[in-house]
Design a protein around this motif. Structure first.
Motif, PDB file in Angstrom:
ATOM      1  N   LEU A  46      20.915 -33.478  40.531  1.00 50.81           N
ATOM      2  CA  LEU A  46      19.937 -32.388  40.441  1.00 50.81           C
ATOM      3  C   LEU A  46      18.925 -32.454  41.581  1.00 50.81           C
ATOM      4  O   LEU A  46      18.513 -31.422  42.114  1.00 50.81           O
ATOM      5  CB  LEU A  46      19.220 -32.421  39.091  1.00 50.81           C
ATOM      6  CG  LEU A  46      20.054 -32.043  37.875  1.00 50.81           C
ATOM      7  CD1 LEU A  46      19.257 -32.268  36.602  1.00 50.81           C
ATOM      8  CD2 LEU A  46      20.530 -30.616  37.977  1.00 50.81           C
ATOM      9  N   GLY A  47      18.533 -33.664  41.964  1.00 50.37           N
ATOM     10  CA  GLY A  47      17.623 -33.818  43.092  1.00 50.37           C
ATOM     11  C   GLY A  47      18.247 -33.359  44.397  1.00 50.37           C
ATOM     12  O   GLY A  47      17.580 -32.770  45.248  1.00 50.37           O
ATOM     13  N   LEU A  53      18.141 -26.584  48.157  1.00 50.73           N
ATOM     14  CA  LEU A  53      17.462 -25.292  48.017  1.00 50.73           C
ATOM     15  C   LEU A  53      16.154 -25.267  48.800  1.00 50.73           C
ATOM     16  O   LEU A  53      15.802 -24.248  49.405  1.00 50.73           O
ATOM     17  CB  LEU A  53      17.206 -24.986  46.551  1.00 50.73           C
ATOM     18  CG  LEU A  53      18.443 -24.657  45.720  1.00 50.73           C
ATOM     19  CD1 LEU A  53      18.070 -24.538  44.254  1.00 50.73           C
ATOM     20  CD2 LEU A  53      19.099 -23.391  46.219  1.00 50.73           C
ATOM     21  N   PHE A  54      15.436 -26.377  48.820  1.00 52.51           N
ATOM     22  CA  PHE A  54      14.186 -26.455  49.575  1.00 52.51           C
ATOM     23  C   PHE A  54      14.443 -26.319  51.070  1.00 52.51           C
ATOM     24  O   PHE A  54      13.698 -25.624  51.772  1.00 52.51           O
ATOM     25  CB  PHE A  54      13.474 -27.772  49.266  1.00 52.51           C
ATOM     26  CG  PHE A  54      12.160 -27.923  49.974  1.00 52.51           C
ATOM     27  CD1 PHE A  54      11.093 -27.098  49.665  1.00 52.51           C
ATOM     28  CD2 PHE A  54      12.005 -28.886  50.948  1.00 52.51           C
ATOM     29  CE1 PHE A  54       9.884 -27.234  50.316  1.00 52.51           C
ATOM     30  CE2 PHE A  54      10.801 -29.029  51.607  1.00 52.51           C
ATOM     31  CZ  PHE A  54       9.734 -28.196  51.293  1.00 52.51           C
ATOM     32  N   VAL A  55      15.504 -26.942  51.582  1.00 50.82           N
ATOM     33  CA  VAL A  55      15.841 -26.836  53.003  1.00 50.82           C
ATOM     34  C   VAL A  55      16.224 -25.403  53.348  1.00 50.82           C
ATOM     35  O   VAL A  55      15.813 -24.878  54.392  1.00 50.82           O
ATOM     36  CB  VAL A  55      16.961 -27.828  53.370  1.00 50.82           C
ATOM     37  CG1 VAL A  55      17.521 -27.552  54.750  1.00 50.82           C
ATOM     38  CG2 VAL A  55      16.441 -29.258  53.290  1.00 50.82           C
ATOM     39  N   VAL A  56      16.978 -24.747  52.492  1.00 50.22           N
ATOM     40  CA  VAL A  56      17.334 -23.343  52.730  1.00 50.22           C
ATOM     41  C   VAL A  56      16.082 -22.476  52.749  1.00 50.22           C
ATOM     42  O   VAL A  56      15.932 -21.581  53.582  1.00 50.22           O
ATOM     43  CB  VAL A  56      18.353 -22.855  51.681  1.00 50.22           C
ATOM     44  CG1 VAL A  56      18.526 -21.351  51.732  1.00 50.22           C
ATOM     45  CG2 VAL A  56      19.678 -23.558  51.882  1.00 50.22           C
ATOM     46  N   TYR A  57      15.141 -22.751  51.842  1.00 51.44           N
ATOM     47  CA  TYR A  57      13.878 -22.014  51.809  1.00 51.44           C
ATOM     48  C   TYR A  57      13.089 -22.217  53.105  1.00 51.44           C
ATOM     49  O   TYR A  57      12.532 -21.270  53.664  1.00 51.44           O
ATOM     50  CB  TYR A  57      13.053 -22.458  50.600  1.00 51.44           C
ATOM     51  CG  TYR A  57      11.637 -21.944  50.602  1.00 51.44           C
ATOM     52  CD1 TYR A  57      11.372 -20.606  50.355  1.00 51.44           C
ATOM     53  CD2 TYR A  57      10.569 -22.800  50.864  1.00 51.44           C
ATOM     54  CE1 TYR A  57      10.071 -20.130  50.364  1.00 51.44           C
ATOM     55  CE2 TYR A  57       9.270 -22.330  50.871  1.00 51.44           C
ATOM     56  CZ  TYR A  57       9.029 -20.996  50.629  1.00 51.44           C
ATOM     57  OH  TYR A  57       7.744 -20.532  50.652  1.00 51.44           O
ATOM     58  N   LEU A  58      13.048 -23.456  53.597  1.00 49.85           N
ATOM     59  CA  LEU A  58      12.345 -23.720  54.856  1.00 49.85           C
ATOM     60  C   LEU A  58      13.012 -23.006  56.027  1.00 49.85           C
ATOM     61  O   LEU A  58      12.323 -22.485  56.918  1.00 49.85           O
ATOM     62  CB  LEU A  58      12.276 -25.220  55.116  1.00 49.85           C
ATOM     63  CG  LEU A  58      11.345 -26.019  54.208  1.00 49.85           C
ATOM     64  CD1 LEU A  58      11.411 -27.494  54.577  1.00 49.85           C
ATOM     65  CD2 LEU A  58       9.923 -25.505  54.305  1.00 49.85           C
ATOM     66  N   LEU A  59      14.336 -22.974  56.046  1.00 53.81           N
ATOM     67  CA  LEU A  59      15.038 -22.245  57.104  1.00 53.81           C
ATOM     68  C   LEU A  59      14.738 -20.749  57.028  1.00 53.81           C
ATOM     69  O   LEU A  59      14.551 -20.086  58.063  1.00 53.81           O
ATOM     70  CB  LEU A  59      16.542 -22.492  57.011  1.00 53.81           C
ATOM     71  CG  LEU A  59      17.010 -23.885  57.419  1.00 53.81           C
ATOM     72  CD1 LEU A  59      18.486 -24.060  57.094  1.00 53.81           C
ATOM     73  CD2 LEU A  59      16.743 -24.149  58.886  1.00 53.81           C
TER      74      LEU A  59
END
Length: 73
Positions: A46-47, A53-59
């Motif tokens: 899950l982590g 998802l966080f990396v995709v959001y930053l991109l």
């Protein structure tokens, strides 16, 4: 540029829900599956999804910032 004072507060119901979910997952892993490592693997999985998802959001934020800079030129 002004820096805003951001005070994020985690609601107590969310903290309680996460605590209950963690305890339930460890109880399930130990009692039903008979393995102490099963819940740890679940939490690592899950982590990894959350980190992806966080990396995709930053991109996404990076692309938006580049587009705004390009529009101002």
């Amino acid at each position: 540029m002004a820096v805003q004072d951001l005070n994020y507060e985690i609601p107590t119901w969310a903290a309680a829900l996460i605590t209950v979910f963690v305890l339930f997952s460890f109880a399930y892993g130990v009692l039903i599956q008979g393995s102490f490592l099963a819940p740890i693997v679940l939490w690592l999985w899950l982590g990894g999804i959350a980190l992806s998802l966080f990396v995709v959001y930053l991109l996404y934020r990076f692309v938006i910032a580049v587009e705004k800079i390009a529009d101002k030129m």
